[in-house]
Write an enzyme that holds these catalytic residues in place. Structure first.
Site, short mmCIF file in Angstrom:
data_model
loop_
_atom_site.label_atom_id
_atom_site.label_comp_id
_atom_site.label_asym_id
_atom_site.label_seq_id
_atom_site.Cartn_x
_atom_site.Cartn_y
_atom_site.Cartn_z
N ARG A 1 21.89 -4.53 40.79
CA ARG A 1 22.91 -3.48 40.73
C ARG A 1 22.92 -2.67 42.01
NH1 ARG A 1 23.07 2.08 37.23
NH2 ARG A 1 25.29 2.47 37.53
N GLN B 1 0.83 -1.21 0.00
CA GLN B 1 0.00 0.00 0.00
C GLN B 1 0.87 1.26 0.00
OE1 GLN B 1 -3.70 0.24 2.34
NE2 GLN B 1 -2.84 2.04 3.34
N THR B 2 1.67 1.47 1.06
CA THR B 2 2.46 2.69 1.21
C THR B 2 3.38 2.92 0.00
OG1 THR B 2 2.43 2.34 3.56
CG2 THR B 2 4.11 3.82 2.75
N GLY C 1 24.73 2.66 32.43
CA GLY C 1 25.61 2.41 31.29
C GLY C 1 25.32 1.09 30.60
N GLU D 1 -0.40 1.29 11.11
CA GLU D 1 -1.82 1.14 11.51
C GLU D 1 -2.37 2.48 11.99
OE1 GLU D 1 -2.78 -1.43 10.42
OE2 GLU D 1 -1.24 -2.95 10.67
N THR E 1 3.97 4.48 14.11
CA THR E 1 3.67 5.05 12.80
C THR E 1 2.64 4.22 12.03
OG1 THR E 1 5.95 5.82 12.74
CG2 THR E 1 4.73 5.96 10.69
N ASP F 1 -0.72 6.58 11.87
CA ASP F 1 0.29 7.37 12.57
C ASP F 1 -0.33 7.97 13.84
OD1 ASP F 1 2.86 9.24 12.46
OD2 ASP F 1 1.12 10.50 12.89
N SER G 1 0.62 8.12 5.13
CA SER G 1 -0.69 8.07 5.76
C SER G 1 -1.83 8.32 4.78
CB SER G 1 -0.77 9.13 6.86
OG SER G 1 0.30 8.97 7.77
#
Lengths: 701, 701
Positions: A321, A151-152, A436, A459, A457, A461, A158
């Site tokens: 930690r 499609q895109t 880190g 389904e 983005t 945006d 969009s």
């Protein structure tokens, strides 16, 4: 690679071992992990997941130990091998769709068959006629043809109506000609297209006799079934590396006047009559919107689990930690403090922990609403057919008085945007909370985050969706003002706001859960009527209101999450299945999620007069800090309840047994191919490597 | 790889071309790009940059075209080659340190010599005696020895005092024994250590006669100068792949009782007297803090430019990309709208554009303050020497009445945290503002973001730093209450708050710039005295206040940025060198940065009674929206003023000429090695690739 010398093998981490620390953590709480897990996922599903995990673990093709070291081509090569094996296993074990999905989730990276197995099959099934099912779907299900959904385009994301690819009907020979008129018409980002597919469902503007009927789906063969080389006049390939998702062959496709037969236009909803050469209109377009609503509801549910992976890793590592002594600790106390004890770490992690459950229950709620509505819809089918022409109506144009679909659709848009943003950004917060080491690939968060990012983005945006939500809310508000509003949750909260607007609100957000939910509803209503005034009275341009619409949609979604979490906790199903202690902890998570959100969005809650400055200050300085303290002892058991196997997490930091440093060291020194190379470090020497033993390594693996 | 067929080569993007759109954009504004650039960077520097760029462009080793496609080993191989060549060029062209840095910035990825050229040389220079300079520094500057700076350990990041590596003084033979007693003592994350270095400055706990004197620096040879293999009892290697920074060989190091001579302890500040076997105390510890302050000030300045790369790319692409018609546009108007015209895009990008300039001027301001203070310090040297023993005093323990270093140090901590967070998170906003294509590696933002991310952790973790800032602010507030405060900006704003506290504030934040700055100062003071009350009166634990401290530090940093930006605009130097139009646009950027920040942090501005709800609502709905509209036409020229060459950006989306789609397509279809492979797509076939022509490709490159 030289293996570690004996004196290195003999070294252990200093101080209390990670395994001891996590055992202590688990002993701090009596929360029933298995009960909570069974409640969330069902025992049957958890057993099924374990069964499938065993199958994958037994197969060397799924060995993950080199994943983080591989470059793109090696990764996609491994993913192709895994995709093939997965399909073989699926046939062998007669896996259901759900079981196949579980295997994919455990492997945790897309394969080049990803879009074949999802969008290609679904589109053929839902939009094909029985004849087309025979012709395409059956072969696709047997993996005799491999496909994708195109499609895109390079120039069009969009805006589907702006697609440039054309499909022109040829009445003389009853064919369509597919063509890419410009470079920007190139299909782009299409999963499984780059290397794997030999077919594509191509969305193209249908032209009949010079007239454009909008985008429609066409099945196009793009590669030879034997050689797998592109067919003539077809230019197809992989679009290159991405921030993540690099085991998928997202592709491009250009078509130069490629002819396909009439039967290749998927014709369940609309078609070209080959005898009259006329366009036949869609019979029930809203069913398509139903599918989108379902996909989005699933994104909401998934978002909880996506985020929970990061929260699991960060919570476990922050319990292992230790860093700095507590500043207020007596001088006699020695040893460093667990990072999870610092409130600055808690305020980052625990609201996200709360969000994982909030999104889980919201997703569940959405899916059952969807299913309820589907039943009702199937009774109503046909009623919604558009007889006026021009184009298919979006659900926002349906009268909210006649069905709940519009409400459900708007809610799913709002929640898709909020939940995927929450998960994506939350994962990055988890990564940083690991300090880190969060930056090391072995944390397991970075690649997971990078792979998840496209969800904000695709389904819809996330920013675009907020316009659809606001359009619906404005429409509902207009109906409320006119007195002809349907009865649903949205109109109820809008009416309630109108009723009490002049009296004012006095929500006890700290003392009462239902007031807390009501304050979120009040804010949505306030923002809706404010936006409506800007649009209808002040005649502000749509563009000038986009920022307000985004805020409004976010407010609506946050209200829905808070409400769904609250409803889930008060459901008799929940209180029957869970110990009071577990319900109590979940209740604290509910309050943390709601109050932390309220505090972050304080400015809107003030402006709407839903709360006072004093309440916000109290929430911030007392209530939220108190909740962190109360939830802290249960944190480890709460993440355990998500039941991620170590193999799925693939994280040194998130190991269930706490052997964090041993695993980091093992991966770095024994699995890392770079350590099979010896540099020549002098700038004036022509040689780069004095020694390169990677070849030996490869043959060993 | 097959090159594109002719019919593909003939295709162009549809509609107005990117180059036309950017030309139109540049014509919209008459802002003098070169004048602004010269003002920011000086003409001499810009010319120098161009000269160096030409040298790099002429050398095939710096060709970037395969950068995004390479796996870790290939990338580090290329980076090693580039690092070598860079050093050769540096010698050949007699580059200064600045010129060498410019070349590195243009290449835009670290090389395995990165930490040799920075921390190793700097540490030898600053902490070595003249004898040690002769022994180590001279050889290091000639690249006869390659080194790194080994401080962080597997189990110890921020807490330097918790380091486990020991250096024990042996009086009998006047040597030190360096030892790693546990696995967590392994040096970790050390840049240039993994593969490149043959020496390391190792930070280790100094023990003399059983007593610990804290961490000190020792030069240790770790690899053979000829074979480059690790020396006996040394285990060293690369720590594996990371989220970014993968052209750097961050390494690990374990030492098993390795002996080094007395001269290998860097002895400028403290040393062991080999005759008495006694520890000799540091003479001027504050000089070391001065260096940290300088490094952090540079991070602030860099942050503006780091972010500006992302803003440049996103702004250019959003001017080329068109999507949807304006909803309110008349039916007759055809064609899609530039994405940059949407307010939802503007509200994300333009405040970041404003932030790039705000950080630039703030960084400049910090660096001149630092230089001023260094002059003064050099006069005062010796005064600060600690004669009481135990340990070197942190600057927060120096009396703020006697020097400005403490103030400068606290400000640099606050600004380092804010600016690096702003740049890192801003880059991700830029990436997403590019829509789907932002996810492609060719956007050039993703890898830049990933490489920059460690900055939020190194040179002081951003969250940890906020404690130092708050400690200093509390100390200043106590001095103000006692009436013995020094006279500096911090104490002035605290005193002003005390004076007006009961009268109340009434800042005209929308109408007056100085009131806007004053409102930021007011909020800092309010939060400082609130935190002081919690700590000193309510006796709250330090840990329970960490979240408040983080907010306080952020507020302080935001005040400093707003103030520095304001000061820069009102400096006669600025108004003399720049056209009034340019100053006018910068002034709008100042207001956008300040008001947008004020609105995002609204809740703290309310609570402190610095502003009213009405003002915030006005700022949000009117003033900020108006500023977006006014800045919009200048956006492209403003990013042009940052003067990034295309080669540096290495971005399809951010090209100066707007040929976005052509470049995306070229990289995907002609540079992408994956397109030299043909899959076998059927699950049951044993073959993965039907064809693999990557070898041909490699030999071609």
């Amino acid at each position: 690679m030289p293996s570690n010398p004996d004196w290195v093998k003999a070294l252990k981490p200093s101080g209390p071992q990670g395994s001891e620390l996590l055992a202590q953590e688990r002993a701090k709480s009596t929360l029933n992990v298995d009960q909570l897990a069974n409640f969330m996922f069902t025992r049957e599903n958890l057993e099924r997941n374990e069964r499938i995990l065993k199958i994958l673990l037994a197969d060397p093709v799924f060995d993950k130990s080199q994943n983080y070291f591989r470059g793109r081509t090696e990764r996609i090569e491994a993913a192709l091998a895994r995709g093939k094996r997965l399909q073989q296993l699926s046939v062998q074990h007669k896996w259901t769709k759900e079981e196949f999905q579980v295997a994919n989730d455990l492997i945790s990276e897309p394969t080049p068959y990803g879009l074949h197995a999802s969008m290609f099959l679904v589109t053929l099934k839902e939009q094909g006629t029985p004849e087309q099912h025979k012709l395409f779907l059956e072969r696709a299900e047997a993996y005799k043809i491999i496909g994708c959904y195109a499609q895109t385009e390079l120039g069009h994301g969009s805006n589907v109506r702006g697609l440039e690819t054309t499909a022109t009907w040829n009445p003389e020979d009853k064919t369509f000609t597919l063509n890419s008129p410009h470079l920007t018409a190139s299909k782009w980002w299409i999963g499984s297209l780059g290397k794997a597919a030999n077919h594509a469902v191509v969305m193209a503007q249908l032209y009949i006799d010079g007239k454009n009927y909008g985008p429609h789906p066409f099945v196009v063969q793009i590669r030879d079934l034997k050689t797998h080389e592109p067919l003539p006049n077809i230019h197809v390939g992989d679009i290159g590396p991405k921030f993540g998702y690099n085991t998928m062959d997202n592709g491009f496709l250009l078509l130069k006047s490629v002819k396909i037969p009439h039967v290749n236009m998927l014709a369940r909803f609309s078609r070209v009559d080959p005898n009259t050469n006329k366009y036949v209109r869609p019979s029930n377009p809203s069913l398509v919107y139903g599918t989108l609503t379902y996909i989005r509801s699933n994104i909401v549910l998934q978002a909880g689990s996506v985020l929970a992976r990061g929260v699991t890793i960060a919570t476990r590592y922050c319990a292992v930690r230790r860093q700095f002594q507590d500043r207020d600790a007596p001088e006699t106390e020695v040893g460093e403090n667990q990072v999870l004890n610092y409130t600055m770490v808690q305020i980052r992690l625990l609201p996200l922990l709360a969000a994982t459950f909030a999104l889980h229950f919201t997703g569940k709620g959405m899916i059952s609403l969807y299913q309820e509505n589907q039943k009702r819809m199937n009774g109503d089918a046909g009623k919604l057919a558009d007889s006026t022409g021009k184009r298919a109506p979006g659900p926002e144009e349906l009268n909210p008085g006649t069905d709940l679909l519009a409400d459900l659709h708007a809610t799913s848009c709002a929640l898709k945007a909020l939940s995927s943003t929450t998960a994506a950004e939350g994962l990055e917060v988890c990564r940083r909370a690991c300090g880190g080491h969060g930056y090391s690939s072995f944390s397991g968060i970075g690649s997971w985050y990078a792979d998840y990012l496209p969800t904000v983005t695709w389904e819809g945006d996330n920013y675009m969706l907020t316009q659809q939500v606001s359009r619906y809310l404005l429409k509902s508000a207009r109906a409320v003002l006119k007195g002809n509003a349907a009865d649903n949750d949205t109109t109820r909260i809008l009416k309630e706001f109108r009723r009490r607007q002049d009296i004012g609100a006095a929500f006890d957000v700290i003392g009462s859960d239902s007031d807390l939910v009501a304050a979120f509803a009040w804010r949505v209503s306030f923002l809706t009527f404010e936006a409506l005034r800007h649009r209808d009275e002040d005649k502000q341009s749509w563009n000038s209101l986009l920022v307000d619409f985004w805020r409004l949609s976010t407010a609506h979604a946050q209200y829905m999450v808070v409400k769904n979490f609250h409803d889930a906790l008060n459901d008799s199903n929940t209180t029957n299945q869970l110990d009071p202690e577990t319900v109590g902890v979940l209740h604290k998570l509910f309050r943390l999620y709601a109050l932390h959100t309220l505090e972050r969005e304080a400015s809107e809650f003030y402006s709407s007069a839903a709360v006072t400055v004093r309440q916000i200050t109290l929430a911030r300085t007392k209530t939220v800090m108190k909740l962190l303290e109360e939830i802290r002892p249960h944190a480890l058991r709460l993440v355990d309840a998500w039941k991620f196997p170590d193999w799925q997490l693939d994280s040194s930091l998130g190991r269930y047994d706490g052997k964090v440093y041993e695993d980091m060291f093992y991966r770095a020194s024994e699995l890392n191919p770079l350590n099979s190379i010896v540099f020549d470090p002098y700038p004036d020497s022509k040689v780069l490597f004095k020694k390169d033993e990677r070849a030996n390594l490869r043959s060993k693996l």
